[in-house]
Design an enzyme around this catalytic site. Structure first.
Site, PDB file in Angstrom:
ATOM      1  N   ARG A 218       7.005 -24.935 -11.836  1.00 51.31           N
ATOM      2  CA  ARG A 218       7.503 -25.855 -12.873  1.00 51.31           C
ATOM      3  C   ARG A 218       7.593 -25.140 -14.213  1.00 51.31           C
ATOM      4  O   ARG A 218       8.534 -25.282 -14.954  1.00 51.31           O
ATOM      5  CB  ARG A 218       6.540 -27.036 -13.000  1.00 51.31           C
ATOM      6  N   ARG A 279       0.430 -29.192   1.327  1.00 53.24           N
ATOM      7  CA  ARG A 279       0.372 -30.543   1.875  1.00 53.24           C
ATOM      8  C   ARG A 279       1.602 -30.733   2.749  1.00 53.24           C
ATOM      9  O   ARG A 279       2.709 -30.309   2.389  1.00 53.24           O
ATOM     10  CB  ARG A 279       0.377 -31.596   0.758  1.00 53.24           C
ATOM     11  N   GLU A 308      -0.123 -36.054   9.064  1.00 45.40           N
ATOM     12  CA  GLU A 308      -1.373 -35.490   9.544  1.00 45.40           C
ATOM     13  C   GLU A 308      -2.332 -36.583  10.033  1.00 45.40           C
ATOM     14  O   GLU A 308      -2.463 -37.592   9.344  1.00 45.40           O
ATOM     15  CB  GLU A 308      -1.987 -34.733   8.361  1.00 45.40           C
ATOM     16  N   HIS A 326      -5.466 -28.005   9.467  1.00 42.47           N
ATOM     17  CA  HIS A 326      -5.820 -28.132   8.046  1.00 42.47           C
ATOM     18  C   HIS A 326      -7.176 -27.466   7.754  1.00 42.47           C
ATOM     19  O   HIS A 326      -8.148 -28.128   7.392  1.00 42.47           O
ATOM     20  CB  HIS A 326      -5.853 -29.608   7.618  1.00 42.47           C
TER      21      HIS A 326
HETATM   22  C1  DGY Z   1      -7.995 -29.568  -0.529  1.00 44.81           C
HETATM   23  O1  DGY Z   1      -9.101 -29.407  -1.043  1.00 44.81           O
HETATM   24  O2  DGY Z   1      -7.098 -30.176  -1.083  1.00 44.81           O
HETATM   25  C2  DGY Z   1      -7.791 -28.959   0.786  1.00 44.81           C
HETATM   26  O3  DGY Z   1      -6.574 -29.301   1.335  1.00 44.81           O
HETATM   27  C3  DGY Z   1      -8.918 -29.307   1.720  1.00 44.81           C
HETATM   28  O4  DGY Z   1      -9.025 -28.231   2.548  1.00 44.81           O
END
Ligand code: DGY
Length: 364
Positions: A218, A279, A308, A326
């Site tokens: 950004r 994510r 997920e 994850h």
């Molecule tokens: C976070 O802390 O956001 C991670 O994705 C967890 O592993």
């Protein structure tokens, strides 16, 4: 292991290594986690939705009235909703949705301490509007996540998982000069989308592999910082066109949802790999599946998923994809640091101090 009182267990746990802690937990399922405050202290009520090791939870449990979800699977939403009433503090996991509905059930809530750096699971505006502080755990998981990202690049580029499976299945019967070829990582161009803490840590690692580094962010970094890090700014299209590996490190927000979709995947080289340890919903997973099936890109290394823990059906059949559960920050050291940081944030909020990692000082 002593008389079985909670403090007794905590004392044992302080001396114990992690495996022993598992044993203690199993031995003491009858322990009451609701602990009493010291004389003169007012115990506040806290809900912890994940199973924290005893020595991490001790500072909380020694002072407050703690209800802890003692299983490794996430606490069910209806159980959170029915337990949160009357709580002053909530230490939640990234799998818990903390929204207006939940906050309205907890009018006494002072602080929500997230066990994680990503906080897209929390409606921060809704918390601020109700005067509830929100905290996260930045910094302590940077190295672990950057390490795993590098590992995914190496693994998908050099076909480590397929090679391991092949060998286990007894299929390795001869060495041959053009057998099990992968793609070199050294010297290839890496495009980093989101040059925050983790993206920066990845850039440092990739520099050791002589990878030319592009980034998209950004905000562009000051020229001196770009030079020190050896990174070159590019718009997203240029980055996608020129990179051999594209690694995603932006937070999930309305702006970044499906930031990588069919058009962006078409823009990538057919020899390029997509890595996502950020994510899931920043990628349109259905479009990714189609791009992988059509050979529009060479492969993907994924640690996170759009819905997920569910996968888009078909992903699991592809040989050129590595799928992880994850686990970017999943090291013993890092998860302990994350737990300690979440507890520290929570205690500060309960005591009326500004927590070290407050995301919404307006709430104060
Ligand atoms: C976070 O802390 O956001 C991670 O994705 C967890 O592993």
């Amino acid at each position: 292991m002593g008389t079985g009182g909670f403090d007794d267990a905590i004392n044992h746990c302080r001396l114990a290594e992690f495996p022993l802690w598992i044993e203690i937990v199993e031995d003491t399922v009858i322990l009451d986690w609701h602990c009493t405050a010291r004389p003169g202290e007012i115990a506040l009520k806290v809900l912890v939705t994940g199973n924290l090791p005893a020595e991490i939870a001790a500072p909380l449990i020694n002072h407050h009235d703690v209800t802890m979800h003692r299983e490794d699977r996430p606490m069910a939403r209806e159980d959170i909703l029915s337990s949160v009433g009357g709580m002053h503090g909530l230490l939640c996991m990234i799998t818990d949705r903390v929204d207006g509905e939940l906050l309205d059930k907890a009018p006494d809530l002072r602080i929500v301490a997230n066990f994680g750096v990503g906080f897209n699971n929390i409606d921060v505006d809704a918390a601020t509007a109700r005067g509830v502080m929100v905290t996260n755990t930045p910094g302590v998981l940077t190295d672990a996540t950057a390490d795993l990202t590098m590992a995914l690049m190496l693994a998908v580029g050099r076909r480590l998982v397929a090679g391991d499976r092949h060998t286990r299945e007894g299929k390795y019967q001869f060495w041959a000069p053009y057998y099990f070829l992968g793609h070199e990582i050294s010297g290839k161009t890496l495009g980093i989308v989101g040059l925050g803490r983790i993206g920066t840590a990845l850039a440092r690692r990739a520099a050791g592999f002589n990878m030319p580094l592009l980034y998209h962010n950004r905000h562009r970094l000051p020229r001196e910082k770009e030079q020190a890090l050896g990174v070159r700014f590019a718009d997203l299209k240029t980055l996608l066109q020129q990179s051999d590996f594209v690694s995603l490190h932006m937070p999930l927000s309305q702006e970044t949802h499906h930031m990588i979709g069919a058009r962006e995947l078409r823009t990538m080289k057919s020899s390029a790999f997509l890595i996502n340890t950020a994510r899931g919903p920043v990628v349109d997973e259905a479009a990714l599946l189609l791009a992988l099936q059509a050979g529009q890109i060479a492969g993907a290394g994924l640690d996170v998923y759009e819905n997920e823990p569910a996968l888009t059906p078909g992903l699991e059949t592809l040989e050129n994809v590595i799928l992880l559960p994850h686990m970017g920050s999943a090291t013993e050291e890092t998860r302990r640091r994350m737990g300690a940081m979440a507890v520290e944030n929570l205690l500060a909020g309960l005591e009326g101090r500004t927590p070290p990692n407050c995301l919404n000082e307006d709430a104060l």
